[in-house]
Design a protein around this motif. Structure first.
Motif, PDB file in Angstrom:
ATOM      1  N   THR A  50      -7.351   3.069   1.668  1.00 37.23           N
ATOM      2  CA  THR A  50      -6.253   2.204   2.120  1.00 37.23           C
ATOM      3  C   THR A  50      -6.494   1.725   3.538  1.00 37.23           C
ATOM      4  O   THR A  50      -6.292   0.545   3.854  1.00 37.23           O
ATOM      5  CB  THR A  50      -4.920   2.964   2.034  1.00 37.23           C
ATOM      6  OG1 THR A  50      -4.666   3.326   0.670  1.00 37.23           O
ATOM      7  CG2 THR A  50      -3.767   2.123   2.562  1.00 37.23           C
ATOM      8  N   TRP A  66       6.169   0.135  -8.703  1.00 31.74           N
ATOM      9  CA  TRP A  66       4.900  -0.308  -9.291  1.00 31.74           C
ATOM     10  C   TRP A  66       3.705   0.231  -8.507  1.00 31.74           C
ATOM     11  O   TRP A  66       2.624   0.423  -9.069  1.00 31.74           O
ATOM     12  CB  TRP A  66       4.823  -1.837  -9.348  1.00 31.74           C
ATOM     13  CG  TRP A  66       4.465  -2.477  -8.044  1.00 31.74           C
ATOM     14  CD1 TRP A  66       5.309  -2.822  -7.040  1.00 31.74           C
ATOM     15  CD2 TRP A  66       3.153  -2.833  -7.592  1.00 31.74           C
ATOM     16  NE1 TRP A  66       4.620  -3.361  -5.986  1.00 31.74           N
ATOM     17  CE2 TRP A  66       3.285  -3.384  -6.299  1.00 31.74           C
ATOM     18  CE3 TRP A  66       1.879  -2.729  -8.155  1.00 31.74           C
ATOM     19  CZ2 TRP A  66       2.193  -3.834  -5.557  1.00 31.74           C
ATOM     20  CZ3 TRP A  66       0.793  -3.187  -7.409  1.00 31.74           C
ATOM     21  CH2 TRP A  66       0.961  -3.727  -6.124  1.00 31.74           C
ATOM     22  N   ARG A  67       3.923   0.511  -7.212  1.00 35.09           N
ATOM     23  CA  ARG A  67       2.839   1.027  -6.394  1.00 35.09           C
ATOM     24  C   ARG A  67       2.305   2.353  -6.935  1.00 35.09           C
ATOM     25  O   ARG A  67       1.119   2.666  -6.803  1.00 35.09           O
ATOM     26  CB  ARG A  67       3.305   1.243  -4.947  1.00 35.09           C
ATOM     27  CG  ARG A  67       3.504  -0.008  -4.132  1.00 35.09           C
ATOM     28  CD  ARG A  67       2.233  -0.751  -3.860  1.00 35.09           C
ATOM     29  NE  ARG A  67       1.070   0.090  -3.598  1.00 35.09           N
ATOM     30  CZ  ARG A  67      -0.169  -0.374  -3.539  1.00 35.09           C
ATOM     31  NH1 ARG A  67      -0.421  -1.643  -3.736  1.00 35.09           N
ATOM     32  NH2 ARG A  67      -1.176   0.437  -3.288  1.00 35.09           N
ATOM     33  N   CYS A 107       0.836  -1.196   0.000  1.00 31.91           N
ATOM     34  CA  CYS A 107       0.000   0.000   0.000  1.00 31.91           C
ATOM     35  C   CYS A 107       0.876   1.253   0.000  1.00 31.91           C
ATOM     36  O   CYS A 107       2.098   1.173   0.189  1.00 31.91           O
ATOM     37  CB  CYS A 107      -0.971   0.024   1.180  1.00 31.91           C
ATOM     38  SG  CYS A 107      -0.182  -0.148   2.794  1.00 31.91           S
ATOM     39  N   GLU A 129       2.053   3.333 -10.061  1.00 31.47           N
ATOM     40  CA  GLU A 129       1.116   3.095 -11.164  1.00 31.47           C
ATOM     41  C   GLU A 129      -0.274   2.793 -10.607  1.00 31.47           C
ATOM     42  O   GLU A 129      -1.290   3.260 -11.133  1.00 31.47           O
ATOM     43  CB  GLU A 129       1.625   1.946 -12.032  1.00 31.47           C
ATOM     44  CG  GLU A 129       2.965   2.242 -12.703  1.00 31.47           C
ATOM     45  CD  GLU A 129       3.515   1.035 -13.432  1.00 31.47           C
ATOM     46  OE1 GLU A 129       2.790   0.020 -13.540  1.00 31.47           O
ATOM     47  OE2 GLU A 129       4.669   1.104 -13.886  1.00 31.47           O
ATOM     48  N   HIS A 130      -0.305   2.000  -9.537  1.00 29.96           N
ATOM     49  CA  HIS A 130      -1.587   1.705  -8.877  1.00 29.96           C
ATOM     50  C   HIS A 130      -2.162   2.977  -8.276  1.00 29.96           C
ATOM     51  O   HIS A 130      -3.369   3.250  -8.384  1.00 29.96           O
ATOM     52  CB  HIS A 130      -1.375   0.653  -7.787  1.00 29.96           C
ATOM     53  CG  HIS A 130      -2.599   0.373  -6.975  1.00 29.96           C
ATOM     54  ND1 HIS A 130      -2.965   1.154  -5.890  1.00 29.96           N
ATOM     55  CD2 HIS A 130      -3.566  -0.569  -7.082  1.00 29.96           C
ATOM     56  CE1 HIS A 130      -4.092   0.679  -5.369  1.00 29.96           C
ATOM     57  NE2 HIS A 130      -4.472  -0.354  -6.073  1.00 29.96           N
ATOM     58  N   ASP A 131      -1.303   3.783  -7.629  1.00 31.72           N
ATOM     59  CA  ASP A 131      -1.761   5.028  -7.010  1.00 31.72           C
ATOM     60  C   ASP A 131      -2.441   5.932  -8.018  1.00 31.72           C
ATOM     61  O   ASP A 131      -3.580   6.380  -7.816  1.00 31.72           O
ATOM     62  CB  ASP A 131      -0.566   5.782  -6.406  1.00 31.72           C
ATOM     63  CG  ASP A 131      -0.352   5.433  -4.943  1.00 31.72           C
ATOM     64  OD1 ASP A 131      -1.051   4.547  -4.435  1.00 31.72           O
ATOM     65  OD2 ASP A 131       0.520   6.052  -4.318  1.00 31.72           O
ATOM     66  N   ARG A 161      -3.622   5.300 -10.932  1.00 29.38           N
ATOM     67  CA  ARG A 161      -4.834   4.699 -11.495  1.00 29.38           C
ATOM     68  C   ARG A 161      -6.014   4.896 -10.544  1.00 29.38           C
ATOM     69  O   ARG A 161      -7.114   5.277 -10.971  1.00 29.38           O
ATOM     70  CB  ARG A 161      -4.598   3.218 -11.790  1.00 29.38           C
ATOM     71  CG  ARG A 161      -5.764   2.538 -12.500  1.00 29.38           C
ATOM     72  CD  ARG A 161      -5.356   1.191 -13.055  1.00 29.38           C
ATOM     73  NE  ARG A 161      -4.856   0.284 -12.037  1.00 29.38           N
ATOM     74  CZ  ARG A 161      -3.586  -0.093 -11.934  1.00 29.38           C
ATOM     75  NH1 ARG A 161      -2.686   0.368 -12.765  1.00 29.38           N
ATOM     76  NH2 ARG A 161      -3.201  -0.939 -10.981  1.00 29.38           N
ATOM     77  N   GLU A 162      -5.791   4.630  -9.254  1.00 25.97           N
ATOM     78  CA  GLU A 162      -6.873   4.804  -8.279  1.00 25.97           C
ATOM     79  C   GLU A 162      -7.211   6.276  -8.090  1.00 25.97           C
ATOM     80  O   GLU A 162      -8.383   6.663  -8.038  1.00 25.97           O
ATOM     81  CB  GLU A 162      -6.473   4.178  -6.940  1.00 25.97           C
ATOM     82  CG  GLU A 162      -7.552   4.279  -5.883  1.00 25.97           C
ATOM     83  CD  GLU A 162      -7.191   3.555  -4.599  1.00 25.97           C
ATOM     84  OE1 GLU A 162      -8.036   2.780  -4.115  1.00 25.97           O
ATOM     85  OE2 GLU A 162      -6.073   3.766  -4.092  1.00 25.97           O
TER      86      GLU A 162
END
Length: 419
Positions: free
Chosen positions: A407, A366-367, A138, A369-371, A373-374
């Motif tokens: 989160t 990589w986190r 996270c 990219e997730h951040d 996107r969200e």
């Protein structure tokens, strides 16, 4: 989230919002702040103020006044968010990145035709630079800067008439006088300084090649006593770690003695990585993925890596008195299916740092990219339609708090609601 989910989580959201917005002086500001967070969290295609207000059943001017003209300090809120992230997430690193905010017109603060990596092209957009506190599972976007292009800096204009136009544009968008055109890497260093001032943990810094290939950024991180693992391009020049400078003799024994220099020209990182051969690379796993196969039932993400000692050869790098360039660790990835190495990272961590630790830090990006996107798809990061500098900063701060709430719920979905 659906309205039913929001209703179920509203006691927890109220408690979380009270904590994050507790530095706001007035109770009506704190109440509207929680309302704005509910608007960001509730399902809906657009998270700009009017659609959110319609879904919430309130006058959109209440949200607009809170974000654009109310008096509250978004920096103090970010400080609380950073403190929460340090305790709740237990971050392992700070990741630096930037993202584009597409715009239709020229009036939004600091909008210009400029290249955005996230958009993959030059477009009419704003660029936001962000710092994320991350671990393997996270993360939280704890700080932001809106990049000011040269076209928005009247002090960078040689033409007095053009400078006056820029001043009017800045005044209309309420850009503070101390916000000037500086490189994105300098904005990143400013935010790292801010984390230190806030008492946040001192963590390794991770960034892509847009920052890693900037020598002054790496030197700035080191000057702050921080470690880094940053991506570099394959063509970046360096000497092998064992290379030593030599001092040429005086010409005829007279005059000033020449400075020491490396007798051979620097190589590219690609040349150094290829020269070692495939046998130098070992398989390393860094996290669990989602695709399980018979050969990989745990969905472990693996590839082949090697670590080399190199001496980056940029002219901006200070040398020792004997001409020696500082030694750094070079992490290289060469997957079995690739004909040559695919990725390169430079680090100032100690020479005995285990390779799996280097890989973990290199891959933790990589986190982000997730951040993004969200933050963008789910929470409306780039849906803000206001034009002011302050409004942009407040919106991205509130979106970051909304993500932090998500989160928190994911970390402990069954926590009892507060009484």
């Amino acid at each position: 989230m659906t309205p039913d989910q929001i209703a179920e989580l509203r006691p927890r959201l109220g408690e979380f919002a009270a904590d994050m917005l507790g530095c706001l002086a007035r109770s009506d500001q704190r109440a509207t702040g929680e309302l704005y967070l509910r608007g960001l969290l509730t399902d809906g295609r657009r998270k700009s103020m009017q659609p959110m207000a319609e879904r919430l059943g309130v006058d959109h001017q209440r949200l607009q006044q809170f974000v654009t003209s109310s008096t509250w300090d978004f920096t103090a809120v970010r400080r609380r968010l950073s403190s929460w992230a340090a305790q709740a997430i237990g971050p392992r690193a700070y990741v630096i990145d930037d993202t584009g905010f597409p715009k239709d017109g020229p009036a939004s603060a600091c909008v210009a035709w400029q290249y955005s990596g996230t958009l993959g092209k030059t477009a009419n957009c704003q660029i936001g630079v962000s710092v994320h506190a991350v671990n393997d599972t996270c993360s939280a976007a704890v700080d932001w800067r809106l990049f000011c292009p040269e076209s928005w800096d009247d002090k960078a204009c040689d033409d007095p008439e053009q400078a006056e136009k820029v001043r009017r544009k800045r005044a209309e968008s309420k850009v503070p006088d101390d916000v000037r055109h500086v490189e994105k890497w300098r904005l990143a260093l400013d935010m790292l300084d801010e984390q230190t001032e806030w008492g946040s943990p001192r963590l390794p810094v991770v960034a892509d090649a847009g920052y890693g290939d900037c020598t002054r950024f790496r030197l700035g991180v080191e000057e702050r006593g921080l470690d880094y693992v940053v991506a570099l391009k394959a063509g970046t020049s360096a000497h092998p770690g064992e290379a030593e400078p030599v001092r040429p003799p005086r010409n005829g024994g007279r005059g000033r003695r020449p400075k020491p220099h490396y007798p051979k020209p620097a190589s590219s990182l690609r040349e150094i990585a290829m020269a070692a051969g495939r046998d130098a690379y070992q398989e390393v796993a860094w996290r669990q993925g989602t695709r399980k196969t018979k050969g990989n039932p745990s969905a472990a993400m693996t590839s082949k890596f090697a670590v080399f000692v190199v001496r980056p050869a940029n002219r901006d790098i200070p040398r020792a008195d004997d001409g020696t360039l500082p030694a750094k660790l070079l992490l290289v990835e060469w997957p079995d299916e690739a004909n040559e190495p695919t990725d390169y990272w430079l680090s100032n961590l100690p020479a005995d740092t285990p390779i799996d630790q280097l890989v973990d830090l290199a891959k933790i990006r990589w986190r982000i990219e997730h951040d993004y996107r969200e933050l963008k798809t789910g929470l409306g990061l780039d849906h803000f339609e206001g034009r002011s500098w302050t409004g942009w900063n407040r919106h991205v701060t509130l979106v970051a708090i909304a993500q932090a709430f998500c989160t928190m719920v994911r970390l402990d979905p069954k926590q009892d609601a507060p009484a």
